[in-house]
Design an enzyme around this catalytic site. Structure first.
Site, PDB file in Angstrom:
ATOM      1  CB  CYS A  80      -9.835   2.652  -6.720  1.00  0.00           C
ATOM      2  SG  CYS A  80      -8.734   3.620  -4.941  1.00  0.00           S
ATOM      3  CE  LYS A 122     -11.179   6.760  -5.584  1.00  0.00           C
ATOM      4  NZ  LYS A 122     -10.339   7.562  -4.152  1.00  0.00           N
ATOM      5  CG  ASN A 178     -10.085   0.282   0.567  1.00  0.00           C
ATOM      6  OD1 ASN A 178      -9.444   0.437  -0.888  1.00  0.00           O
ATOM      7  ND2 ASN A 178     -11.686   1.021   0.297  1.00  0.00           N
ATOM      8  CG  ASP A 195      -5.333   4.984  -0.977  1.00  0.00           C
ATOM      9  OD1 ASP A 195      -6.445   5.654  -2.057  1.00  0.00           O
ATOM     10  OD2 ASP A 195      -6.124   4.240  -0.428  1.00  0.00           O
ATOM     11  CD1 TRP A 251      -3.287   1.674   1.187  1.00  0.00           C
ATOM     12  CD2 TRP A 251      -1.540   2.380   2.526  1.00  0.00           C
ATOM     13  NE1 TRP A 251      -3.222   2.836   0.846  1.00  0.00           N
ATOM     14  CE2 TRP A 251      -2.295   3.121   2.653  1.00  0.00           C
ATOM     15  CE3 TRP A 251      -0.658   2.681   2.884  1.00  0.00           C
ATOM     16  CZ2 TRP A 251      -2.451   4.568   2.075  1.00  0.00           C
ATOM     17  CZ3 TRP A 251      -0.506   3.973   3.574  1.00  0.00           C
ATOM     18  CH2 TRP A 251      -1.868   5.153   3.417  1.00  0.00           C
ATOM     19  CG  ASP A 293     -11.819   1.448  -3.227  1.00  0.00           C
ATOM     20  OD1 ASP A 293     -10.109   1.189  -3.322  1.00  0.00           O
ATOM     21  OD2 ASP A 293     -11.736   3.079  -2.326  1.00  0.00           O
TER      22      ASP A 293
HETATM   23  C1  GLA Z   1      -9.625   3.737  -0.728  1.00  0.00           C
HETATM   24  C2  GLA Z   1      -8.948   4.845  -2.134  1.00  0.00           C
HETATM   25  C3  GLA Z   1      -8.946   6.075  -1.299  1.00  0.00           C
HETATM   26  C4  GLA Z   1     -10.234   6.131  -1.410  1.00  0.00           C
HETATM   27  C5  GLA Z   1     -11.130   5.583   0.359  1.00  0.00           C
HETATM   28  C6  GLA Z   1     -12.037   5.136   0.798  1.00  0.00           C
HETATM   29  O1  GLA Z   1      -8.830   3.878   0.677  1.00  0.00           O
HETATM   30  O2  GLA Z   1      -7.623   3.766  -2.030  1.00  0.00           O
HETATM   31  O3  GLA Z   1      -9.017   6.698  -2.526  1.00  0.00           O
HETATM   32  O4  GLA Z   1     -11.745   6.132  -1.945  1.00  0.00           O
HETATM   33  O5  GLA Z   1     -10.300   3.999   0.211  1.00  0.00           O
HETATM   34  O6  GLA Z   1     -12.670   4.972   1.777  1.00  0.00           O
END
Ligand code: GLA
Length: 724
Positions: free
Chosen positions: A521, A471, A475, A543, A194, A473
């Site tokens: 993302c 977007k 995570n 990020d 990350w 995502d």
């Molecule tokens: C991830 C994405 C960020 C943002 C956060 C939101 O970390 O990479 O750009 O969108 O989630 O929770």
């Protein structure tokens, strides 16, 4: 072009050739991959003479597979290297003996069922389909090769068909195997984590196996699904440089396996560890597509891959368009905002010339932190947005700026309406408390009803607010990978089924919202791969929004991916990632070559910073087409010299070149920085925007350009050369 000359197969692109033959025994012997060859004297000279026969090795019908270069290999026949195909048959053994059955040239580029794959709009690509039959008759293996002439790329994929009457278990079906006659290469992978994606790691090949890959459930920031095999001493313009890519967004595997006789095998495909797939009679399994290229020097390899991704992977309305300048709310507000805050930011963005306002995380359920509400896409947080998402979007659009939205569809928070209603929709092993990543669980995207539910919610949300950008995502990595809906002996299919599920939903999204700009993302660049680029033309690179760190991350990214795919935003200082302070102008310069935007509270900028924005936007609009559609060159790497960084792009007609120079560390130098430029037309005269000097392309390239002297750290300049 593809030619079949009896038992010999020749695949040619503009600058490369790839050939193999069928041996008397029916094996596919690989003969050559590299720069184009003159074969007018016959191809037979490519067949290596066997000089040794391994003493205690196994021979089969007069050949020793242990030391033969092969197009495909499987275990049990004496080839001791890693195999490309491993299948457990109805009798429980894994010996498979595939022999040539037939071959044909297709006048098209076939799609791969349920998977992203390169396409050919012009209808000029040809595909070679070679089929092999397993000797016991129960399996057919098809190998597909397509030539992409102009970008010197050859794609490969494989399909396994069960012709028998009983199920078999596929333990691995990799996408490609290339056997090299020598081990003189460096295995360069792009590893990281990350906020530090795309760090090049070089390992010397030799006897033994170098293994790379991902085990996170996604292509990952730990290892990109790309490997470069470069001969020692390769630089930007010299040396054999092979690039191997995989159009896949799940766990992948790449290995370079050196045998005892100086040969090197490169394999690429789905991560075999933990993988298995039950193939019922009549069913097929498709391996994802692999792409390979060969360039002289790293720059040529990058150029080939950029062209391939831009022309044959990225699709849709945005394919050739410079993307809108966006303002993203994340680093301005994180989870804490009101409608008023958002509108203030959107208005300021519009006044400064941005085209799209993106509402990031925090708008749904009761999302005050990352512990809750993922999955509740239908429930807008009215405490923050009293007029609902639709109301906010309307007001944003009334300002004259587009509206975009963040979602994380693959995830669920335990504190959510969705999880309370469907706890079995999350991946988890019964009786075990699952690991949490960012306090969330992963939805079982292998299940149709889960995908349908999430998709229906997304569709309602996007339609209600007329969203023009999403977007998407993701995570956390996948753990506790078990599905309540798969039989015990099919759980090994789950990682791959999950990825197929993600692809299916993104495809549905694009079909229902054709003009939508999708940006993938995964905590930044955790799923930056060509599979994702088939759905979204751009990906959030990292990020880490610190300009200096970004130089290295973007350099690694751009070695493989076109600048038009890299999300790059100007963010606040001190940097939220590492506390570093860099001038606003330099942050603009670092973001300029990518998909440009702002990720900071524009209402808090100084007068001086605000005054720079119109110029930054003008540069993006003017030179974005050159960065995104032109040819890219690395001139200097801050990662290597510790001092300065420079990249340049040259328009395809060679009339405009833009040089993005950042001097990171101010040092007492013996002389100014002199950079030989690249990619210009030797005879055309170009004027420098910096000094007004006019010189021929040859003059700039061989004489070099002296960079302006600047004092202080992290300064920089955009220099434009226009043909006069
Ligand atoms: C991830 C994405 C960020 C943002 C956060 C939101 O970390 O990479 O750009 O969108 O989630 O929770």
């Amino acid at each position: 072009m593809i030619r079949i000359m009896k038992e010999f197969f020749l695949l040619e692109t503009r600058g490369t050739a790839y050939c193999f033959r069928v041996t008397e025994q029916g094996f596919l012997q690989h003969l050559y991959y590299g720069r184009r060859l003159d074969l007018s004297g016959g191809w037979e000279a490519l067949v290596p003479q066997v000089r040794h026969f391994p003493g205690n090795g196994a021979g089969l019908e007069g050949v020793c597979l242990e030391d033969m270069a092969l197009e495909v290999s499987s275990p049990g026949l004496g080839d001791l290297r890693e195999s490309m195909v491993t299948v457990r048959g109805p009798d429980g053994d894994t010996l498979t003996d595939f022999r040539f059955e037939g071959a044909e040239v297709l006048e098209e580029k076939p799609e791969l069922e349920g998977l992203p794959s390169a396409y050919d709009e012009a209808g000029v690509c040809r595909t070679l389909r070679v089929s092999l039959l397993e000797k016991r008759g129960g399996l057919r293996l098809e190998l597909l090769y397509t030539t992409f002439d102009r970008c010197d790329v050859i794609t490969r994929s494989a399909r396994l068909v069960n012709l028998g009457e009983k199920p078999v278990e596929v333990l691995r079906l990799l996408s490609s195997q290339v056997d090299f006659p020598e081990q003189k290469y460096l295995f360069t992978s792009f590893n990281g984590a990350w906020a530090r994606e795309f760090e090049a790691v070089r390992t010397e090949c030799g006897p033994g196996t170098i293994v790379g890959g991902s085990r996170t459930g996604c292509s990952s920031n730990r290892a990109n699904p790309f490997v470069m095999l470069e001969s020692r001493g390769t630089d930007e313009v010299h040396g054999e440089c092979y690039g191997f890519h995989l159009l896949y967004s799940g766990d992948h595997f790449e290995c370079a396996c050196g045998n005892a006789y100086g040969k090197l095998r490169f394999l690429h495909g789905i991560q075999p560890e933990g993988f298995s797939w039950r193939l019922e009679p009549g069913e097929s399994f498709y391996a994802p597509e692999a792409a390979m290229t060969c360039g002289w020097g790293a720059a040529e390899m990058s150029g080939n891959l950029h062209g391939f991704i831009r022309e044959h992977v990225v699709r849709g309305w945005w394919k050739r368009r410079v993307r809108p300048v966006l303002v993203n709310s994340w680093e301005s507000f994180y989870f804490r905002f009101t409608q008023k805050d958002l509108l203030r930011l959107a208005r300021q963005g519009k006044e400064l010339g941005a085209e799209l306002f993106v509402l990031d995380d925090g708008w749904f359920g009761r999302r005050d932190n990352d512990r809750r509400s993922l999955g509740d896409w239908d429930i807008t947080d009215r405490r923050k947005l009293p007029e609902g998402l639709g109301g906010l979007a309307k007001r944003v659009r009334a300002l004259g700026i587009g509206f975009g939205l963040w979602v994380e569809p693959e995830m669920v928070s335990e504190d959510s309406e969705l999880y309370r209603a469907h706890p079995d929709w999350a991946l988890r092993v019964p009786g075990r408390s699952p690991a949490r990543g960012r306090n969330q669980l992963v939805l079982d995207f292998s299940r149709q009803e889960v995908r349908d539910h999430i998709y229906a919610a997304l569709k309602r949300v996007l339609s209600s607010a007329d969203v023009s950008y999403v977007k998407w995502d993701m995570n956390r990595s996948l753990t506790d990978v078990a599905s309540f809906c798969l039989e015990a002996d099919r759980q090994g299919e789950l990682f791959h089924r999950y990825v197929l599920g993600v692809y299916e939903l993104q495809e549905r999204l694009l079909a229902d919202f054709p003009g939508l700009l999708l940006e993938n993302c995964c905590s930044g660049g955790g799923r930056f791969d060509p599979g994702m680029l088939y759905y979204s033309p751009q990906i959030w690179t990292s990020d880490n929004t610190d300009a200096v760190d970004r130089l290295r991350i973007q350099e690694g990214t751009a070695l493989i991916y076109p600048l038009s795919s890299m999300g790059a935003h100007v963010a606040a200082c001190p940097s939220h990632t590492n506390g570093r302070v860099t001038p606003f102008a330099t942050r603009g310069l670092v973001s300029l070559p990518g998909c440009f935007g702002y990720e900071l509270d524009l209402t808090k900028l100084t007068e001086e910073e605000l005054a720079m924005i119109p110029g930054q936007l003008e540069n993006y609009r003017k030179y974005g087409p050159v960065f995104h559609g032109g040819d890219y060159y690395r001139l200097a790497s801050y990662g290597e010299n510790g001092e300065y960084d420079a990249l340049m792009s040259v328009s395809k007609d060679k009339r405009t070149a833009v040089l993005d120079y950042v001097h990171v560390m101010s040092r007492q130098r013996r002389r100014s920085v002199l950079l030989p430029l690249r990619g210009l037309d030797e005879e055309t005269l170009y004027r420098s925007s910096e000094t007004g000097e006019v010189r021929s392309g040859a003059g700039w390239m061989y004489g070099g350009m002296v960079m302006p002297c600047m004092t202080g750290d992290s300064t920089g300049k955009l220099i434009v050369l226009e043909a006069v």
